[in-house]
Scaffold this active site. Structure first.
Site, PDB file in Angstrom:
ATOM      1  CB  SER A  77      18.166   2.727 -25.932  1.00  0.00           C
ATOM      2  OG  SER A  77      18.925   3.890 -26.169  1.00  0.00           O
ATOM      3  CE1 TYR A  81     -26.436  14.465 -36.847  1.00  0.00           C
ATOM      4  CE2 TYR A  81     -26.885  16.387 -38.220  1.00  0.00           C
ATOM      5  CZ  TYR A  81     -26.035  15.369 -37.824  1.00  0.00           C
ATOM      6  OH  TYR A  81     -24.793  15.253 -38.396  1.00  0.00           O
ATOM      7  CD  GLU A 134       8.261   3.104 -21.012  1.00  0.00           C
ATOM      8  OE1 GLU A 134       8.916   3.855 -20.306  1.00  0.00           O
ATOM      9  OE2 GLU A 134       8.706   2.611 -22.059  1.00  0.00           O
ATOM     10  CE  LYS A 169      17.152   2.039 -20.688  1.00  0.00           C
ATOM     11  NZ  LYS A 169      16.871   3.446 -20.852  1.00  0.00           N
ATOM     12  CB  THR A 181      -0.920   0.038   1.237  1.00  0.00           C
ATOM     13  OG1 THR A 181      -0.101   0.179   2.398  1.00  0.00           O
ATOM     14  CG2 THR A 181      -1.747  -1.223   1.393  1.00  0.00           C
ATOM     15  CG  HIS A 182       0.521   4.370   1.428  1.00  0.00           C
ATOM     16  ND1 HIS A 182      -0.160   5.569   1.473  1.00  0.00           N
ATOM     17  CD2 HIS A 182      -0.132   3.537   2.272  1.00  0.00           C
ATOM     18  CE1 HIS A 182      -1.170   5.462   2.321  1.00  0.00           C
ATOM     19  NE2 HIS A 182      -1.182   4.236   2.823  1.00  0.00           N
TER      20      HIS A 182
HETATM   21  N1  ARG Z   1     -22.533  12.797 -41.756  1.00  0.00           N
HETATM   22  C1  ARG Z   1     -23.556  13.102 -40.823  1.00  0.00           C
HETATM   23  C2  ARG Z   1     -23.096  12.718 -39.416  1.00  0.00           C
HETATM   24  O1  ARG Z   1     -22.183  11.978 -39.317  1.00  0.00           O
HETATM   25  C3  ARG Z   1     -24.810  12.337 -41.129  1.00  0.00           C
HETATM   26  C4  ARG Z   1     -26.063  12.989 -40.675  1.00  0.00           C
HETATM   27  C5  ARG Z   1     -26.304  14.201 -41.441  1.00  0.00           C
HETATM   28  N2  ARG Z   1     -27.615  14.739 -41.239  1.00  0.00           N
HETATM   29  C6  ARG Z   1     -27.873  15.988 -41.648  1.00  0.00           C
HETATM   30  N3  ARG Z   1     -29.098  16.387 -41.452  1.00  0.00           N
HETATM   31  N4  ARG Z   1     -26.996  16.756 -42.170  1.00  0.00           N
HETATM   32  O2  ARG Z   1     -23.616  13.164 -38.415  1.00  0.00           O
END
Ligand code: ARG
Length: 461
Positions: free
Chosen positions: A277, A317, A290, A283, A155-156
């Protein structure tokens, strides 16, 4: 052919706008999901009489031809088509003629992209689960061979109590098991069809969304169209799930880096998974762990990036949402590769049992055992026992010894109430085996955990 949406425009887009607006360069990855979704959509349209059976057949054949063309590397992607949805639809019309123009009935790109992206996320959720299972199988294999391999538990990052290496491996196996559980919950929650919501408000066409859902393997149909076209929770969930899993990978990677150093020398990474390296000939660098640690930073960035894109968006949208994909693709590809290489690095590393055991002999790992001995065998209250043991530790340090190496004469000098039987409590292996509570590190308890894990994995196969 001009753009499919160009009816109301009198001038074409500039090249600069095309470059800025297009997602085709990255969303072409969604070609198979797009075609899968369009085939289901056309099949549903035919089932409700919106398309004739012949029209449906032509569309499905055309879409399958396009899939072949893309997979042969013969599809010419043109960013003036904007995105994969438009590129495929345009090609369809080119191949099958006017019937192709009927495919987009009762659909918008808004629900189309929500579908394609969700199909991608669902498919890759299952692939990540499989990759985690393969990693766990390797951990179990290593654990099986190391139930009696002593290792300083810390721990720690300070020596705390002796544990065994299998117990340590099973700790990671538990983390990855939780990751699987989280991914499965997300998969179940998100197995909902977005298609049929059209632009935002649904459609006047008499479609059958349940049919489309069934064709695509979704459990149900989304309830509210406005929510559906603006929802990217499923993408956030996979990003969070990947970040959590990569955080586990990264913690493991950190231990591998430490353990492979000269100071620890608990493991030796195989030459196949180590690098040299360019200047220092001696190395051997742990680049694999990493990089695993480093990639986790980028994966976390992808999660924060999408949360930030979404936080101020009004319904429904908005084009900002086109920025949702690259980070998800990147995180998915990163974790799949990371889990694979971690598994290989683990399967091929050498475990230096003797060095682990030797490391246990410094740092007074059995100090808690002496305190517990004083409580149980000498009726000394724990706080006082803790104090006496502290004295014993500083006495041992003066003598340049580990507590576990003190003989009874020396222990009695610390406190006369300590008897001969204390010696066995100070033994490191006895100390490890004393921790026999449920989930503890004793060999018996570790073997029980191992057995449970093996059964869990077998049941999933
Ligand atoms: N290429 C657009 C996207 O990835 C698709 C949807 C586009 N819809 C629109 N009404 N322009 O989001």
């Amino acid at each position: 052919m001009s753009k499919l949406w160009s009816g109301r425009f009198s001038k074409g887009a500039t090249k600069l706008l095309d470059e800025f607006n297009a997602s085709l360069n990255f969303d072409k990855k969604l070609y198979s999901e797009d075609i899968q979704g369009s085939i289901a959509h056309a099949t549903m349209l035919a089932s409700v009489g919106i398309l004739s059976p012949e029209e449906c057949k032509d569309i499905v054949n055309g879409l399958n031809d396009i899939k072949d063309i893309i997979e042969k590397g013969e599809f010419v992607f043109d960013i003036s088509d904007e995105d994969i949805h438009m590129a495929i639809e345009k090609k369809l019309i080119e191949i099958i003629g006017d019937t192709g123009k009927k495919l987009h009935t009762a659909r918008s790109r808004n629900d189309q992209v929500a579908l394609d992206f969700r199909l991608y996320v669902q498919k890759n959720t299952l692939l990540i689960i499989k990759a985690l299972e393969r990693l766990i199988a390797v951990l179990i294999d290593i654990a099986k061979q190391n139930t009696d391999t002593l290792l300083p538990g810390m721990t720690h990052l300070q020596h705390a109590q002796p544990i065994n290496f299998a117990f340590h491996m099973l700790a990671y196996a538990n983390m990855f098991k939780r990751d699987i559980d989280r991914l499965e919950c997300s998969h179940k929650r998100n197995n909902v069809l977005p298609l049929g919501c059209a632009a935002l408000a649904g459609t006047p066409h008499k479609i059958d969304r349940a049919k489309t859902a069934e064709l695509l393997g979704f459990d149900s149909v989304s309830q509210n169209c406005l929510d559906t076209v603006s929802d990217r929770d499923f993408a956030l969930e996979i990003l969070f799930n990947i970040s959590t899993s990569m955080m586990h990978v990264s913690r493991f990677a950190e231990e591998l880096v430490l353990w492979s150093s000269y100071e620890f020398k608990f493991i030796t990474l195989s030459d196949e998974y180590s690098t040299g390296s360019s200047i220092m000939p001696q190395k051997k660098n742990p680049d694999v762990p990493e990089l695993l640690r480093g990639k986790t930073g980028r994966v976390n960035g992808n999660l924060i990036s999408l949360l930030t894109v979404l936080k101020g968006l009004p319904l429904a949208y908005n084009k900002d949402m086109q920025e949702d994909k690259e980070g998800v693709f990147d995180s998915v590809e990163t974790i799949l590769l990371s889990l694979e290489i971690l598994k290989e690095a683990l399967a091929t590393m050498r475990i230096n049992k003797q060095n682990m055991q030797t490391a246990c002999e410094t740092g007074h790992l059995s100090a808690t055992d002496l305190a517990d001995y004083l409580v149980v065998n000498c009726d000394i209250p724990f706080r006082e026992a803790h104090f006496i043991t502290g004295h014993a530790v500083s006495y041992a340090e003066q003598k340049n010894k580990d507590l576990s190496q003190l003989n009874i004469k020396e222990l009695k000098e610390v406190d006369n109430r300590i008897n001969e039987d204390a010696i066995k409590y100070l033994d490191l292996r006895n100390s490890m085996n004393a921790r026999n509570s449920y989930g503890g590190t004793s060999v018996i308890s570790t073997k029980k955990q191992l057995e449970d894990f093996k059964n869990w994995l077998k049941e999933r196969a």
